[in-house]
Design an enzyme around this catalytic site. Structure first.
Site, PDB file in Angstrom:
ATOM      1  N   LEU A  33      50.994 -10.113  -8.615  1.00 47.95           N
ATOM      2  CA  LEU A  33      51.501 -11.312  -7.973  1.00 47.95           C
ATOM      3  C   LEU A  33      52.016 -11.091  -6.677  1.00 47.95           C
ATOM      4  O   LEU A  33      53.099 -11.346  -5.974  1.00 47.95           O
ATOM      5  CB  LEU A  33      52.570 -12.087  -8.895  1.00 47.95           C
ATOM      6  CG  LEU A  33      52.217 -12.695 -10.011  1.00 47.95           C
ATOM      7  CD1 LEU A  33      53.245 -13.245 -10.899  1.00 47.95           C
ATOM      8  CD2 LEU A  33      51.155 -13.835  -9.833  1.00 47.95           C
ATOM      9  N   GLY A  36      48.988 -12.915  -5.080  1.00 47.45           N
ATOM     10  CA  GLY A  36      48.773 -14.201  -6.104  1.00 47.45           C
ATOM     11  C   GLY A  36      50.021 -14.971  -6.327  1.00 47.45           C
ATOM     12  O   GLY A  36      51.070 -14.589  -6.219  1.00 47.45           O
ATOM     13  N   ALA A  73      41.211  -7.794  -6.854  1.00 51.08           N
ATOM     14  CA  ALA A  73      42.421  -7.490  -6.290  1.00 51.08           C
ATOM     15  C   ALA A  73      42.463  -6.292  -5.302  1.00 51.08           C
ATOM     16  O   ALA A  73      42.452  -5.332  -5.487  1.00 51.08           O
ATOM     17  CB  ALA A  73      43.293  -6.907  -7.601  1.00 51.08           C
ATOM     18  N   SER A 116      32.342  -7.728   0.668  1.00 53.00           N
ATOM     19  CA  SER A 116      32.574  -8.323   2.059  1.00 53.00           C
ATOM     20  C   SER A 116      31.454  -8.031   2.768  1.00 53.00           C
ATOM     21  O   SER A 116      31.112  -6.977   3.089  1.00 53.00           O
ATOM     22  CB  SER A 116      34.066  -7.855   2.550  1.00 53.00           C
ATOM     23  OG  SER A 116      33.975  -8.461   3.904  1.00 53.00           O
ATOM     24  N   TYR A 140      39.137  -1.842   6.377  1.00 54.40           N
ATOM     25  CA  TYR A 140      39.015  -2.750   5.084  1.00 54.40           C
ATOM     26  C   TYR A 140      37.566  -2.496   4.606  1.00 54.40           C
ATOM     27  O   TYR A 140      37.221  -2.772   3.442  1.00 54.40           O
ATOM     28  CB  TYR A 140      39.437  -4.006   5.565  1.00 54.40           C
ATOM     29  CG  TYR A 140      39.052  -5.159   4.750  1.00 54.40           C
ATOM     30  CD1 TYR A 140      39.406  -5.493   3.514  1.00 54.40           C
ATOM     31  CD2 TYR A 140      37.826  -5.929   5.329  1.00 54.40           C
ATOM     32  CE1 TYR A 140      38.895  -6.462   2.664  1.00 54.40           C
ATOM     33  CE2 TYR A 140      37.477  -7.146   4.493  1.00 54.40           C
ATOM     34  CZ  TYR A 140      37.829  -7.340   3.317  1.00 54.40           C
ATOM     35  OH  TYR A 140      37.556  -8.240   2.329  1.00 54.40           O
ATOM     36  N   LYS A 144      35.393  -1.291   0.944  1.00 56.65           N
ATOM     37  CA  LYS A 144      34.566  -2.150   0.439  1.00 56.65           C
ATOM     38  C   LYS A 144      33.415  -1.467  -0.100  1.00 56.65           C
ATOM     39  O   LYS A 144      32.623  -1.315  -1.097  1.00 56.65           O
ATOM     40  CB  LYS A 144      34.310  -3.339   0.894  1.00 56.65           C
ATOM     41  CG  LYS A 144      35.528  -4.394   1.072  1.00 56.65           C
ATOM     42  CD  LYS A 144      35.868  -5.045  -0.253  1.00 56.65           C
ATOM     43  CE  LYS A 144      37.080  -5.959  -0.505  1.00 56.65           C
ATOM     44  NZ  LYS A 144      37.407  -6.366  -1.585  1.00 56.65           N
ATOM     45  N   ARG A 220      30.828 -17.716  13.122  1.00 57.94           N
ATOM     46  CA  ARG A 220      31.015 -17.241  11.679  1.00 57.94           C
ATOM     47  C   ARG A 220      30.189 -18.180  10.539  1.00 57.94           C
ATOM     48  O   ARG A 220      30.004 -19.217  11.029  1.00 57.94           O
ATOM     49  CB  ARG A 220      32.269 -17.125  11.160  1.00 57.94           C
ATOM     50  CG  ARG A 220      32.988 -16.119  12.063  1.00 57.94           C
ATOM     51  CD  ARG A 220      32.576 -14.520  11.689  1.00 57.94           C
ATOM     52  NE  ARG A 220      33.504 -13.642  12.694  1.00 57.94           N
ATOM     53  CZ  ARG A 220      33.276 -13.391  13.878  1.00 57.94           C
ATOM     54  NH1 ARG A 220      32.266 -14.004  14.594  1.00 57.94           N
ATOM     55  NH2 ARG A 220      33.991 -12.149  14.481  1.00 57.94           N
ATOM     56  N   ARG A 281      40.051 -10.559  20.384  1.00 56.38           N
ATOM     57  CA  ARG A 281      40.776  -9.731  19.153  1.00 56.38           C
ATOM     58  C   ARG A 281      39.892  -8.539  18.992  1.00 56.38           C
ATOM     59  O   ARG A 281      38.564  -8.485  19.118  1.00 56.38           O
ATOM     60  CB  ARG A 281      40.884 -10.575  17.921  1.00 56.38           C
ATOM     61  CG  ARG A 281      41.480  -9.781  16.885  1.00 56.38           C
ATOM     62  CD  ARG A 281      41.785 -10.811  15.499  1.00 56.38           C
ATOM     63  NE  ARG A 281      40.599 -11.091  15.025  1.00 56.38           N
ATOM     64  CZ  ARG A 281      40.502 -11.885  13.920  1.00 56.38           C
ATOM     65  NH1 ARG A 281      41.732 -12.216  13.285  1.00 56.38           N
ATOM     66  NH2 ARG A 281      39.341 -12.084  13.334  1.00 56.38           N
TER      67      ARG A 281
HETATM   68  C1  UD1 Z   1      37.098 -10.792   8.459  1.00 53.50           C
HETATM   69  C2  UD1 Z   1      35.939 -10.043   8.037  1.00 53.50           C
HETATM   70  C3  UD1 Z   1      35.827 -10.504   6.663  1.00 53.50           C
HETATM   71  C4  UD1 Z   1      37.006 -10.673   5.660  1.00 53.50           C
HETATM   72  C5  UD1 Z   1      37.836 -11.313   6.308  1.00 53.50           C
HETATM   73  C6  UD1 Z   1      39.096 -11.594   5.527  1.00 53.50           C
HETATM   74  C7  UD1 Z   1      34.630  -9.088   9.436  1.00 53.50           C
HETATM   75  C8  UD1 Z   1      33.402  -8.773  10.196  1.00 53.50           C
HETATM   76  N1  UD1 Z   1      35.065  -9.922   8.944  1.00 53.50           N
HETATM   77  O1  UD1 Z   1      36.504 -12.138   8.952  1.00 53.50           O
HETATM   78  O2  UD1 Z   1      34.727  -9.650   6.039  1.00 53.50           O
HETATM   79  O3  UD1 Z   1      36.567 -11.025   4.407  1.00 53.50           O
HETATM   80  O4  UD1 Z   1      38.062 -11.218   7.742  1.00 53.50           O
HETATM   81  O5  UD1 Z   1      40.209 -11.873   6.193  1.00 53.50           O
HETATM   82  O6  UD1 Z   1      35.565  -7.722   9.292  1.00 53.50           O
HETATM   83  N2  UD1 Z   1      40.045 -16.436  15.009  1.00 53.50           N
HETATM   84  C9  UD1 Z   1      40.667 -17.337  16.057  1.00 53.50           C
HETATM   85  N3  UD1 Z   1      41.853 -17.466  16.058  1.00 53.50           N
HETATM   86  C10 UD1 Z   1      42.769 -17.357  14.965  1.00 53.50           C
HETATM   87  C11 UD1 Z   1      42.189 -16.467  13.827  1.00 53.50           C
HETATM   88  C12 UD1 Z   1      40.710 -16.102  13.902  1.00 53.50           C
HETATM   89  O7  UD1 Z   1      40.060 -17.558  17.181  1.00 53.50           O
HETATM   90  O8  UD1 Z   1      44.043 -17.489  14.812  1.00 53.50           O
HETATM   91  C13 UD1 Z   1      38.480 -16.345  15.406  1.00 53.50           C
HETATM   92  C14 UD1 Z   1      38.015 -15.114  15.153  1.00 53.50           C
HETATM   93  O9  UD1 Z   1      38.012 -14.441  16.296  1.00 53.50           O
HETATM   94  C15 UD1 Z   1      36.826 -15.284  14.667  1.00 53.50           C
HETATM   95  C16 UD1 Z   1      36.653 -16.411  13.585  1.00 53.50           C
HETATM   96  O10 UD1 Z   1      38.082 -17.117  14.118  1.00 53.50           O
HETATM   97  O11 UD1 Z   1      35.781 -15.323  15.400  1.00 53.50           O
HETATM   98  C17 UD1 Z   1      37.180 -16.099  12.163  1.00 53.50           C
HETATM   99  O12 UD1 Z   1      38.277 -15.301  12.060  1.00 53.50           O
HETATM  100  P1  UD1 Z   1      38.916 -14.696  10.704  1.00 53.50           P
HETATM  101  O13 UD1 Z   1      39.129 -16.128   9.950  1.00 53.50           O
HETATM  102  O14 UD1 Z   1      39.987 -13.933  10.796  1.00 53.50           O
HETATM  103  O15 UD1 Z   1      37.780 -14.167   9.782  1.00 53.50           O
HETATM  104  P2  UD1 Z   1      36.801 -12.800  10.243  1.00 53.50           P
HETATM  105  O16 UD1 Z   1      37.497 -11.930  11.339  1.00 53.50           O
HETATM  106  O17 UD1 Z   1      35.425 -13.345  10.893  1.00 53.50           O
END
Ligand code: UD1
Length: 324
Positions: A33, A36, A73, A116, A140, A144, A220, A281
């Site tokens: 938890l 969770g 987990a 992942s 991370y 995996k 994505r 980022r």
């Molecule tokens: C990442 C991991 C994925 C993991 C997941 C868990 C990689 C390549 N991918 O996904 O395997 O399971 O995290 O957390 O390492 N974005 C914004 N603003 C925000 C947040 C995100 O613009 O506040 C954009 C990011 O730049 C990206 C997309 O949204 O283009 C998705 O981001 P996010 O949801 O953080 O997931 P990933 O980084 O793709």
């Protein structure tokens, strides 16, 4: 089957538990938890409040006659894993070694693992199939991939049959609205958008608009958590029936940009969802999409609920229930 779900109170874990219960399996959830939630537990499942780093408690549980263990987990914040790798080494790697050893002691034959797309790192080609080289860009993803290697050896040496499920971007909430526990301080895009729609956050920061994508924002492959839950059930059927291990990608095979999601969220929530473009980022690739043909061929799995509207409507439903 009698199944031990470790991390079964978490976001993906609770959806997996729900799916297994719906299929008539007997479930024990083992969860510390830390992220969770008690509200994600179902009365039909037994619950053990335990930690994978406590080997004594874990191995005692593993000896209760399970046919399978499902392991969800893990810590999963990519950014945090780069500044605090020790935390990820201990929980993700050491914790999994404990689970594997406990599974051997408890003679548990089947193992489903939450892997992942982060194992791949920067894409060399798209869509990413299972043959794509693995070269994680963050710690991370490294944890995996290391675990996948352990699984390979425990298959050879101890006969554990595993399914390693490489999720792309998990999103959405139970399509029947039965799970509404929210993650606290989320960093992933769709929860951030939902919190903004609810007024918990002022705005969504869009990380970069100068990528080589149609609208310049990151693309994505978002896959609905109810689709992922079904894949776990099918993967366990596969390993147990065929006495064989598998590693598969799970995605919708559709690329969606950050801007497309923000715009769709405004339409679906009816809220303004303010957004501001900020810098990129670190470590974010422009585009990631999955090839999920292998999951289709081996498991007869395809993403059914992973269209953008269903992802957002089910998420909004969960957020509204919490922030009505
Ligand atoms: C990442 C991991 C994925 C993991 C997941 C868990 C990689 C390549 N991918 O996904 O395997 O399971 O995290 O957390 O390492 N974005 C914004 N603003 C925000 C947040 C995100 O613009 O506040 C954009 C990011 O730049 C990206 C997309 O949204 O283009 C998705 O981001 P996010 O949801 O953080 O997931 P990933 O980084 O793709």
């Amino acid at each position: 089957m009698n199944i031990l779900v470790i991390g079964g109170a978490g976001y993906i874990g609770s959806h997996v538990v729900r799916e297994f219960l719906d299929r008539g399996h007997r479930i024990t959830v083992f969860d510390n938890l830390s992220s969770g939630l008690r509200e994600n537990l179902f009365p039909e499942a037994e619950f053990i409040h335990g930690d994978i780093l406590d080997y004594t408690g874990l191995s005692r549980t593993a000896k209760e006659g399970f046919d399978a263990v499902v392991h969800l987990a893990a810590f999963k914040a990519v950014g945090e894993s780069m500044v605090n790798p020790e935390k990820y080494s201990v929980n993700n790697i050491k914790g999994t070694i404990n689970i594997l050893n406990a599974a051997v002691e408890g003679r548990i034959k089947n193992f489903v693992f939450s892997s992942s797309a982060a194992v791949f790192g920067r894409p060399e080609y798209l869509p990413i199939d299972e043959k794509h080289p693995t070269n994680p860009e963050n710690f991370y993803g490294f944890t995996k991939l290391e675990i996948e290697r352990f699984l390979g050896w425990y298959d050879k040496l101890r006969g554990i049959r595993f399914a390693s499920l490489r999720y792309f971007n998990a999103a959405g909430y139970d399509i029947k609205g039965r799970i509404t526990g929210l993650e606290s301080s989320p960093a992933n895009l769709i929860p951030v958008i939902m919190e903004t729609a609810c007024g918990i956050r002022k705005e969504v920061q869009i990380f970069g608009s100068d990528y080589d994508t149609p609208d310049g924002t990151g693309v994505r492959d978002y896959v609905h958590v109810s689709d992922l839950a079904v894949a776990h059930a099918k993967a366990l059927d596969y390993t147990s029936r065929n006495d064989k291990s598998i590693t598969v990608n799970l995605g919708s095979e559709t690329g969606i940009s950050v801007l497309e999601i923000v715009e769709a969220a405004r339409r679906i929530t009816g809220r303004p969802v303010p957004a501001k473009i900020v810098g990129r980022r670190a470590g974010d690739p422009a585009k990631l999409t999955a090839a999920s043909r292998l999951a289709h061929e081996l498991l007869n799995w395809t993403a059914e609920y992973s269209d953008l509207d269903t992802l957002l409507k089910t998420s909004w439903n969960a957020y509204q229930k919490n922030h009505a």
